[in-house]
Design a protein around this motif. Structure first.
Motif, PDB file in Angstrom:
ATOM      1  N   PRO A   1      56.570  26.032  72.810  1.00  0.00           N
ATOM      2  CA  PRO A   1      56.131  25.437  74.008  1.00  0.00           C
ATOM      3  C   PRO A   1      56.997  25.594  75.429  1.00  0.00           C
ATOM      4  O   PRO A   1      57.245  25.323  76.383  1.00  0.00           O
TER       5      PRO A   1
ATOM      6  N   ASN B   1      53.582  31.323  62.731  1.00  0.00           N
ATOM      7  CA  ASN B   1      52.192  30.901  63.420  1.00  0.00           C
ATOM      8  C   ASN B   1      52.679  29.020  63.967  1.00  0.00           C
ATOM      9  O   ASN B   1      51.458  28.656  64.290  1.00  0.00           O
ATOM     10  N   THR B   2      53.496  29.395  64.627  1.00  0.00           N
ATOM     11  CA  THR B   2      54.008  27.944  65.047  1.00  0.00           C
ATOM     12  C   THR B   2      53.639  28.815  67.216  1.00  0.00           C
ATOM     13  O   THR B   2      54.041  29.720  66.923  1.00  0.00           O
ATOM     14  N   LEU B   3      53.225  27.098  67.724  1.00  0.00           N
ATOM     15  CA  LEU B   3      53.440  27.276  68.871  1.00  0.00           C
ATOM     16  C   LEU B   3      54.766  27.498  69.952  1.00  0.00           C
ATOM     17  O   LEU B   3      55.189  26.378  69.300  1.00  0.00           O
TER      18      LEU B   3
ATOM     19  N   ALA C   1      47.998  23.849  78.081  1.00  0.00           N
ATOM     20  CA  ALA C   1      47.817  23.586  76.345  1.00  0.00           C
ATOM     21  C   ALA C   1      46.251  23.956  76.616  1.00  0.00           C
ATOM     22  O   ALA C   1      45.462  24.290  75.628  1.00  0.00           O
ATOM     23  N   GLY C   2      45.375  22.496  77.571  1.00  0.00           N
ATOM     24  CA  GLY C   2      44.301  23.343  77.783  1.00  0.00           C
ATOM     25  C   GLY C   2      43.550  23.802  78.235  1.00  0.00           C
ATOM     26  O   GLY C   2      42.373  23.612  79.105  1.00  0.00           O
TER      27      GLY C   2
ATOM     28  N   ASP D   1      56.677  28.279  52.666  1.00  0.00           N
ATOM     29  CA  ASP D   1      57.883  29.046  52.773  1.00  0.00           C
ATOM     30  C   ASP D   1      59.045  29.043  53.003  1.00  0.00           C
ATOM     31  O   ASP D   1      60.214  29.307  52.409  1.00  0.00           O
TER      32      ASP D   1
ATOM     33  N   GLU E   1      42.759  27.998  80.016  1.00  0.00           N
ATOM     34  CA  GLU E   1      43.206  29.801  79.475  1.00  0.00           C
ATOM     35  C   GLU E   1      43.225  30.453  80.390  1.00  0.00           C
ATOM     36  O   GLU E   1      44.424  29.913  81.598  1.00  0.00           O
TER      37      GLU E   1
ATOM     38  N   SER F   1      53.164  20.840  79.073  1.00  0.00           N
ATOM     39  CA  SER F   1      52.985  20.568  77.557  1.00  0.00           C
ATOM     40  C   SER F   1      50.891  20.081  77.933  1.00  0.00           C
ATOM     41  O   SER F   1      50.274  21.203  76.923  1.00  0.00           O
ATOM     42  N   GLU F   2      50.665  20.014  78.679  1.00  0.00           N
ATOM     43  CA  GLU F   2      49.114  20.413  78.954  1.00  0.00           C
ATOM     44  C   GLU F   2      48.498  21.437  79.617  1.00  0.00           C
ATOM     45  O   GLU F   2      47.836  21.495  79.301  1.00  0.00           O
TER      46      GLU F   2
ATOM     47  N   ASP G   1      55.414  24.060  66.586  1.00  0.00           N
ATOM     48  CA  ASP G   1      54.269  22.808  66.219  1.00  0.00           C
ATOM     49  C   ASP G   1      53.335  24.217  65.714  1.00  0.00           C
ATOM     50  O   ASP G   1      53.171  25.243  66.758  1.00  0.00           O
ATOM     51  N   LEU G   2      52.820  23.907  64.404  1.00  0.00           N
ATOM     52  CA  LEU G   2      51.922  24.655  63.588  1.00  0.00           C
ATOM     53  C   LEU G   2      50.188  25.037  65.003  1.00  0.00           C
ATOM     54  O   LEU G   2      49.822  23.583  65.118  1.00  0.00           O
TER      55      LEU G   2
ATOM     56  N   MET H   1      54.123  32.735  56.906  1.00  0.00           N
ATOM     57  CA  MET H   1      52.852  31.776  57.974  1.00  0.00           C
ATOM     58  C   MET H   1      54.298  31.334  59.071  1.00  0.00           C
ATOM     59  O   MET H   1      53.503  30.651  60.488  1.00  0.00           O
ATOM     60  N   LEU H   2      55.574  31.736  59.116  1.00  0.00           N
ATOM     61  CA  LEU H   2      56.136  31.187  59.870  1.00  0.00           C
ATOM     62  C   LEU H   2      56.365  30.983  61.322  1.00  0.00           C
ATOM     63  O   LEU H   2      56.630  30.457  62.116  1.00  0.00           O
TER      64      LEU H   2
ATOM     65  N   PHE I   1      41.556  19.444  71.803  1.00  0.00           N
ATOM     66  CA  PHE I   1      42.984  19.368  72.661  1.00  0.00           C
ATOM     67  C   PHE I   1      43.459  18.064  72.612  1.00  0.00           C
ATOM     68  O   PHE I   1      43.751  18.098  71.847  1.00  0.00           O
TER      69      PHE I   1
END
Lengths: 291, 291, 291, 291, 291, 291
Positions: free
Chosen positions: E8, E4-6, E51-52, A95, E54, E48-49, A74-75, E1-2, F35
């Motif tokens: 998981p 730049n993705t997260l 990500a919320g 890209d 710190e 997944s979660e 995901d971006l 920019m590739l 989020f």
């Protein structure tokens, strides 16, 4: 036993980027949504829930495992700064286009279609756009804002021009949107999607972008979307319409507006996963290449 | 006033076991499910929610209160030991068959069909099996495991043999499953259930087992199931298909894979309850007895 | 900037009471519901969620903003005292009828139809009633109670008499209810709503009341209702049936039995909102006035 | 194997009625609730979810299996006719009292406490009432209605008189309710339940009725209730308060206002189940008998 | 920019396997759960979660980004064959132990602790086990099954022996389980976790395994678990207890029994994520190494 | 009977704008949330659910009906254009300030605090800010964006300067945020809110703005928020802290970050409603006026 673990990709999208013919990209942006946000959760939910999907399609007699697909993840996008988010999307897709990849994006809201098409149109100037959607998305602006999920196809039209946008299943909009389309700017089939085959024959082998707003489906099929609009297509009706695109040269596509947390049963997400499988197989079986 | 209280049976299934023609048995087992468990909650939810159901069917012009049905409650089963759970199921059904009861089981996952059919096949060696399902369930094994909800019909085939299994509505499986069926092992109608009437005429008055995986229905109709598979039948299409079985000698049946907690609206459970009412009335109106 | 705020009315129903041709009234009563309560939440949810609705109907090519509609808010009603609640409803509707307003009520449970019709029948003695519903609601009593959502149409019949009640989509009831209707008391189309056009031609320009129990729709379309009854109409089927009423003189209408919290996706409420928009436009385009 | 099935009683409440010392009775009535209904679903949910409860209490070192408890099931009650529903409840409890059973009722809304106490007070004229609750429930009437969940303790007071009602945890009401209590009609501890021990020593061996409105607990502990009132007790605080009642002669009790479907996690229902286990053990260990 | 993705992964667990000091492993197994399954969804939801969350802990003044942690993904496990699933878990952990990695596993049900401890005990024969849990899990068998989430600590005891298992927060079990513990087999603190510091001082620098069943927390804090047991710890109480372990040599740990879909608010999963961050930082700050 | 209908205002906020001392304003903006969005639904849910709230506070022995409060409704704001949305908010609040109204806003996300404070600071140059929050919100930017819910208090500091911002309950942030605060820019109490009384005595009768991010409460109390952070205050702890403000001159306040749809039980919204009642009564009992 260490290679026994599952990678959290969309099912069977385990190719390297270099080797991939098709790249799946998640764009978790819903910053302009006016009613119920949540489509930002779409890409991740789709990836997770794809574990319940078979890789084989009995509809196309084809299997994802026969193809080279890369799940790019995901971006990471800033909320609150729409322009900057769109720039990142456009640059990333550019890209990928530069690497001659076909691109399939999961939204996210419908506005993400705009930067994707910008990047693709730079390479494919005669690009057609096929839109499956409940909403016309042809507003000139929305509460004074030009960049919005409610204006996105109007913005796309400013890029691709008249007679390039094919709209199916439209059943909601302002009086002005319907009138503007009827002036000849887009080709619109209201309520249903029965004329896809005819559209496909007109388009022939010109490059096509497919944008699928999942709310074209009836609210019974996809309750998990931000602006539910009753009276839409059944799943099999949409699947059949998509199958009519099999001879087209689809150089890019997206599936947008799934808001998975609004349907906690997971059924809406399952619909998205199955549609993505069929679109992937369709894009990879296209007779024409992306080059 | 003490007899004013409601017994928590499925509605109108208040006959004694001895007097009953049909026995309803809950089998809350979902130990082999690979994706989303929860069908173990099915039998109890069905029983509770049946309070919202009328006993009268305007489709068959028949009423549950005219028949003698016993609700036996739910089996208590060990999780983590599949073999032992299946043995308990088989022994219980065998006892009921020995008492010449017709048996209708609520799952639970699809694997419960295997021990039920074992018990029934011992009495009815020529048993036919009619399967309504989204999934073929014909895998030889699943991650090396032979006893699984994904292999159950393959295991059933090892008991009943070729030309006995009629599969309707199948829209998901591996390439191998579809190929294996096509070799002549099962009679499969993909996607739809339009040929039920024809199947019924072939079967005639031979004993039949009906296994109904509720995911044959579209995900819009039954979001409450473990492996949602879009593109299925509408409720009325399935109801019509079931009505085509009215002349058959149905000696046993099951309804499996309802996962009620995945659809908190209760609609999926209401669908299961109504289907059970219709199947009960169908089984009890069969012209042939179970003896 | 102070006039920049949104009034929480149903979308575009911002006329003053004095100027309005049509009045929208919320009746949050579900005191006699026997299975799952919750329709008391209907009026408020409909009002809130109408923000996601366009004011323009592409089906009728008409726009709510062209009409004068007043949203009167919700009645405050005592629970536990059915008779008193019904009296308040009747008196309020009578006042509106006295002001020559067309009235559209949102429930709440189906019993609210009784006091509304009482108030309207006083002015329109030959009133016809068109009922879209899954349930016949023709019981003589329910557990000894005369005033119940399960008896409401029987009570209405006591007011309007034989040959005035047109029932569509009925698929649930006791044997006695179907038999009583068949004796000639109501005109009933079971399961479907294909004969609406014919009914409309019989009714002609006599005054009509439209009562729409949202459970006429399939449980996949409206899981958010108290007594879900599978096998109902698709949204577009109902919409088409309603369109057949366009030439009638609809003097009042209601939409009942939406239980919004049972469908947390909001899809059921979206269905109600869209139906209300279409009914409003229909009532306001009626060639005959309410006077 | 037929005796291997589970009876859907509250766990371990499998005694016959004749042999039972304590009878559990479900009263699924919520007909006067003004805000969010749903407590009618309480008794059934409690029974189902009790399967997740141990029969042994480490708090009291006592086990339900050591006692004779009968689960009588749920009363069938008419909605829309409050007076009649209350009569059925009173008559049923009177029968049980006549059989010298201790009675524990699960609601349902708080109004059910009134007929239960009527039946018990006939036998125990000096009955004390201990109320754990967030709401005073002391209104003289509610929107003109005398019989309501918001007036129930005022109605109880009309039966038992001054200095008999002990209220703990009260944190919501009108100014008038607090003032009326302070006039000496009830003994009220606001916000907390720290003085239970003292109350118990005053009551001594006089007969006591315990009414537990589950909303005494904080909304974090029991979100599944009709009128959530933040700022309540933690579970362990309530448990400790209940333990202070161990020397009392509790002749009857209820647990009301659980609305299980409002907390789909099941945690609220689990709280109710555990409280019921502790109350049962407490009632059965009382040194004094019910005779 | 590739780039730049997260990815998981669990947040900040982006080290390579080779470089990592700590490995996070998801074990989505819940095959022996007797009441409500769903903990198989735990590892994916946690990832997944996260990500919320710190990466910085103000409690320990330490940051995940300062450490080398690898997220290995989830094991793929067969359901319906418990023995085989446990073997895969044990072999995988053994491989990681062989690479001198510290291991932190996310369940999944509590039975997964058994194979993990087997693998660790082979290297650390004097291993202590600290258990935070609502349930004793000391049954000899459960419905005749030896390998179950209700027996897992009894099985662990068969490996590590007397005086090695420290149980905190236990508030549910059979009379036999409490008695068996009291015979001297485990050191148990009922209801609370106040004696952790004392336990830590006894253990000193011996190797320790930490197993954290998330249901030690109150049901208000973690409604999302299979067997909710009211009366548990508040979050801050547990956090403080965990902090008391800071001087120990924790060679492995797990967090089990999160059933994320039972708490659709996501709060339960957020609790698990925060606990994992703190445990990771604790394990990585341990003064003693894993070698 | 027409005046029998309920206006959908927050309970008892039925004063005209002209007569009101306090104005309640809904600001449904969540455009920068990174989020989980959804706080845009806060104002409407709060208004609807306030129907379950008593107007009387037993904590302050005061009643909303004794005061003149106007519910202005919700602002209509463009999504996707943060700057413009903030301008509309600022202008609206400035108008109210110009009318010498006290202002209480419901969010929406925390960024809305910035334009509100801008408008208030213009009139009250020495304004103090009391922040109850789990998150420091002191980032200099977030993913390069200056205007974000994660940077809002840093932006507020740029207006009010050092020693004006009092932060309570902070338990999440980056290392840099905590360090920057410790440099003397804000007065922060980590984890708890025990020093509010002391802060109040320092502030004395200087004008104060109160910003209450509802996630200061524990996730068990308010699961319905976008970034759940375990380990927060219990409701009664927060209520007590707020009561310490009773002698202050609160000229404006907000309650933000309630995301009601994430907690379908409604408990989180009930918490917000009760806090708003107490804050309203507090603001209206302030000894000093807003002029």
């Amino acid at each position: 036993m260490l290679n026994n673990t599952l990678k959290p990709n969309f099912i069977a999208c385990d190719s390297s980027l270099a080797a991939a013919d098709l790249v799946l990209l998640g764009i978790p942006f819903d910053g302009t949504v006016s009613f119920r946000a949540g489509s930002r959760m779409g890409p991740n939910a789709i990836r997770s829930e794809s574990a319940g999907l078979e890789t084989y399609s009995p509809y196309q007699n084809s299997d994802l495992t026969q193809h080279a697909i890369h799940d790019l993840g995901d971006l990471e996008l800033p909320y609150g700064n729409t322009g900057r988010a769109l720039s990142i999307i456009e640059a990333t897709v550019a890209d990928l286009v530069g690497m001659s990849k076909k691109v399939l994006c999961t939204g996210g809201e419908h506005l993400i279609t705009l930067p994707i098409i910008k990047a693709l149109h730079a390479k494919h100037p005669g690009l057609h756009v096929i839109q499956f959607d409940a909403h016309a998305d042809l507003r000139s602006d929305y509460l004074g804002v030009k960049l919005s999920h409610a204006t996105v196809i109007r913005r796309v039209w400013e890029i691709v021009g008249d007679n390039k946008i094919w709209q199916f299943g439209i059943r909601s909009g302002t009086r002005e949107e319907f009138a503007w389309s009827a002036e000849g700017h887009t080709i619109m089939e209201k309520f249903t999607a029965d004329s896809v085959k005819k559209a496909a024959s007109v388009i022939g082998d010109q490059p096509v972008y497919l944008t699928l707003d999942i709310d074209i489906l009836d609210t019974s099929v996809v309750p998990g979307t931000g602006t539910p609009e009753p009276g839409g297509l059944q799943f099999n009706q949409l699947l059949q319409a998509i199958m009519e695109l099999s001879q087209l040269n689809i150089v890019g596509a997206d599936l947008v507006e799934l808001a998975p947390q609004l349907d906690i049963s997971g059924a809406s997400t399952a619909v998205a996963c199955k549609l993505l499988r069929e679109i992937m197989l369709l894009m990879l079986s296209s007779k024409l290449t992306n080059q």
